[in-house]
Design a protein around this motif. Structure first.
Motif, PDB file in Angstrom:
ATOM      1  N   GLU A  85       0.797  -1.130  -0.048  1.00 37.12           N
ATOM      2  CA  GLU A  85       0.087  -0.081  -0.193  1.00 37.12           C
ATOM      3  C   GLU A  85       0.848   1.209  -0.038  1.00 37.12           C
ATOM      4  O   GLU A  85       0.805   2.340  -0.738  1.00 37.12           O
ATOM      5  CB  GLU A  85      -0.838  -0.056   1.238  1.00 37.12           C
ATOM      6  N   ALA A  88       2.481   1.694  -3.340  1.00 37.67           N
ATOM      7  CA  ALA A  88       1.537   2.293  -4.386  1.00 37.67           C
ATOM      8  C   ALA A  88       1.165   3.781  -4.123  1.00 37.67           C
ATOM      9  O   ALA A  88       0.998   4.514  -5.050  1.00 37.67           O
ATOM     10  CB  ALA A  88       0.366   1.349  -4.308  1.00 37.67           C
ATOM     11  N   ARG A  91       4.290   5.724  -5.622  1.00 37.11           N
ATOM     12  CA  ARG A  91       4.312   5.766  -7.134  1.00 37.11           C
ATOM     13  C   ARG A  91       3.270   6.735  -7.517  1.00 37.11           C
ATOM     14  O   ARG A  91       3.783   7.554  -8.517  1.00 37.11           O
ATOM     15  CB  ARG A  91       4.192   4.442  -7.547  1.00 37.11           C
ATOM     16  N   ASN A  92       2.134   6.610  -6.875  1.00 35.05           N
ATOM     17  CA  ASN A  92       1.014   7.683  -7.199  1.00 35.05           C
ATOM     18  C   ASN A  92       1.596   9.101  -7.079  1.00 35.05           C
ATOM     19  O   ASN A  92       1.311   9.951  -7.722  1.00 35.05           O
ATOM     20  CB  ASN A  92      -0.099   7.435  -6.551  1.00 35.05           C
TER      21      ASN A  92
END
Length: 665
Positions: A85, A88, A91-92
């Motif tokens: 989590e 992710a 990266r976002n």
């Protein structure tokens, strides 16, 4: 049935409250806190959510409890799930940052390209590396602010209206460009005029700077570390006293026309020394003062010279004020910022004068008590002028001597601090006045005495030298030990010493082949150890024998006042007449009888008897008195009488009168 029906129809209502238009702040805060506790943050509470809860009949508090229960039953995520989590989310976030950087860089390039249209803007460093690789020329993109003009509030314009609007815009643009060109031309002309004015001002400024330097004034930069620091001129004296040495330099400022002026912040009101001669509260003479006038229109060289003269006059007055403290015993006083210098009568008379010295402004004449006492008879203007010139000369000489002493090898260092006494300005002037008065009094006495002795047939002569160093000025200058000084400084250096004068008077009894003289030396100094005028009388050897002085005894006698000197000289001349001249004429017949007053007895023969006749000689206040004493004879006392000479010509001589008395036949 009735009972049950009555129970089912019971309605429970809240306690009635008073109707109010609005809640108090405390009540509003309480309700907000309650809503936050039940439903969470207020931003999630909307009108639709509240209406949905009413329609569905759900209780938010129960839903929150069920969600919490489900989360508890579901359990916490594992470590692997948590790491995935977080990755992710990272990266976002990185993707969004990359896009933000891209759009921001494009925006900066666009704004920099728009600003590059203005050549005064330096935007080369604002472009990104990718934009620079494209080699887009500067100013190729522009931005104008304004309405399109294609449509108005009512709709699209017609073709004619559009054409008219374009024509108007073209005319407005042409007028704007013409106005900009006119303004640019005006700015260029104004800049050219300003440049011409600055060139003219700089040319005049440097020409006057060069002129001041060529006239001998010392110039220097006011601050050496500042590139645009103004020049400063040294108009003071390098050897001035410490109180005035710091004021000997002033900056040279540029006025509105490019000329040079002294710094107005440092320029003071010019002053000058005023010298007046008074007697009995009346002004008898005044030194010439510089002419008054507007001092603002003077040239730079005249202004510098005026500032130098004013500083010199202030230093002169300051030095005299300090020296005045040492001359209080001679009557020198300072009253109302005015120095009072008592001066004896230079002609040798009984009257005395007072010289007033003060400092006044050049552009105004102060009113004082002596202005109303001005008699208009300026008979003593010469005395005031010479006094002012002498004081200025003495201070200038002191400056030269300070420079001379500073150039010499310093004395050995000691524990005692070397003293710098005040220059003898007033003391020298006062010494000169008293010496001149004493010499003139003695000159009058010699003239009166020689005149009365010559009228009595006694050939005598008197001579006086007012100052021995003045009689041999050339020798004094050449024999001075300070050979590096100028001739003027050597001469003035001799004036600062005690004044010495010599007077001579031949004795009436001396012969022309070998005349004998009485020497009178006058030494004057208003300081230790004399404190005034001192007279030293040196007698010839013949008078030493008359006075029965030992051979090794000095024949010198000192006096401190003129009346004592005149009384002694009168007695000495009377003694020479009675005890030297008469015995030389009558040989053994003359017998010295008394010395005060000088008396001699002469034996004469009348008939068969010898008679002793007394003869007394007395010189007093320019009159020779010959007193014939009473003669004692066998028949009784007889004779007696006197005769005097007051300088009138035609009278019988001294020898004739003595012979007539002693030898009546």
């Amino acid at each position: 049935m009735s009972a049950s029906g009555s129970v089912t129809n019971v309605a429970l209502r809240p306690w009635p409250t008073s109707s109010r238009d609005k809640l108090t702040p405390l009540e509003i805060h309480a309700q907000i806190a309650q809503l936050t506790t039940e439903r969470g943050h207020l931003r999630y509470i909307t009108e639709e959510s509240l209406q949905n809860e009413i329609d569905t009949g759900t209780d938010p508090s129960k839903v929150a409890k069920n969600d919490a229960k489900d989360d508890k039953e579901k359990g916490a995520p594992t470590r692997q799930e948590r790491l995935m989590e977080i990755q992710a989310t990272g990266r976002n976030m990185y993707t969004k940052l990359e896009w933000s950087t891209f759009w921001t860089s494009n925006m900066i390039d666009l704004i920099s390209l728009i600003l590059s249209k203005d050549p005064s803007k330096r935007v080369d460093g604002a472009f990104s590396a990718r934009f620079k690789e494209q080699n887009i020329p500067h100013g190729s993109y522009g931005l104008d602010k304004g309405s399109s003009g294609e449509e108005n509030d009512k709709g699209a314009l017609t073709r004619e209206a559009i054409t008219l609007e374009k024509k108007k815009r073209r005319l407005v643009g042409m007028g704007s460009r013409m106005e900009a060109l006119d303004k640019g031309i005006d700015d260029i002309l104004a800049a050219a005029n300003e440049l011409e004015t600055e060139v003219r001002k700089e040319t005049r400024y440097w020409s006057e700077i060069l002129s001041v330097s060529e006239k001998g004034w010392s110039l220097q930069k006011l601050r050496k570390d500042a590139p645009h620091s103004p020049f400063a001129v040294h108009y003071g004296f390098q050897e001035a006293s410490d109180h005035f040495k710091a004021r000997r330099m002033a900056p040279l400022r540029m006025d509105k026309d490019g000329g040079i002026i002294l710094d107005p912040a440092l320029s003071l009101k010019p002053k000058t020394l005023r010298v007046r001669v008074t007697a009995d509260n009346k002004v008898l003479g005044t030194a010439a003062l510089p002419p008054t006038g507007d001092l603002s229109d003077l040239g730079i060289e005249k202004s510098i010279q005026l500032a130098r003269d004013s500083l010199f006059e202030e230093e002169l007055y300051h030095e005299m004020s300090m020296e005045r403290r040492q001359l209080g015993s001679f009557g020198v006083q300072l009253r109302d910022s005015c120095i009072h210098l008592p001066v004896p009568d230079l002609a040798g008379g009984p009257t005395s004068k007072t010289i007033l010295i003060d400092l006044v402004a050049r552009d105004e004449r102060p009113v004082d008590d002596y202005r109303a006492m001005d008699t208009g008879d300026h008979a003593e203007d010469w005395l005031a002028e010479k006094t002012a010139e002498a004081l200025r000369t003495l201070l200038s000489h002191e400056h030269h001597m300070r420079g001379h002493r500073r150039a010499q090898i310093p004395p050995p260092l000691t524990q005692h601090r070397r003293q710098n006494p005040a220059p003898p300005l007033l003391r020298t002037v006062l010494t000169f006045f008293h010496h001149t008065s004493a010499v003139n009094v003695l000159q009058k006495y010699l003239d009166r005495t020689t005149e009365v002795l010559n009228s009595a047939g006694l050939v005598v002569s008197g001579d006086i030298v007012r100052e021995t160093s003045w009689a041999h000025v050339t020798d004094t200058i050449h024999t001075s030990q300070a050979s590096e000084l100028s001739a003027v400084d050597r001469l003035i250096e001799g004036v600062l010493k005690p004044f010495d004068g010599v007077a001579t008077l031949t004795l009436p009894s001396s012969n022309k082949a070998r005349p004998e003289q009485i020497n009178v030396t006058i030494r004057t100094y208003m300081g230790a150890p004399i404190f005034g005028a001192e007279y030293k009388v040196t007698l010839p050897p013949s008078l030493g024998n008359v006075l029965d002085l030992p051979v090794d005894h000095p024949r010198e006698f000192r006096f401190t006042s003129t009346p004592e000197l005149e009384s002694y000289l009168d007695w000495i001349i009377s003694l020479d007449l009675a005890h030297t001249l008469v015995p030389r004429e009558y040989g053994a017949r003359a017998i010295i009888a008394d010395m005060i007053p000088p008396r001699v007895s002469i034996w004469t023969k009348e008939g068969k008897e010898g008679i002793k006749k007394d003869l007394a000689v007395e010189l007093e206040r320019g009159i020779i008195k010959l007193n014939f004493g009473i003669i004692q004879t066998a028949a009784g006392p007889t004779g007696g009488g006197d005769f005097s000479w007051d300088g009138a010509q035609g009278a019988a001589s001294f020898r004739e009168k003595v012979k007539e008395f002693t030898d009546p036949k």
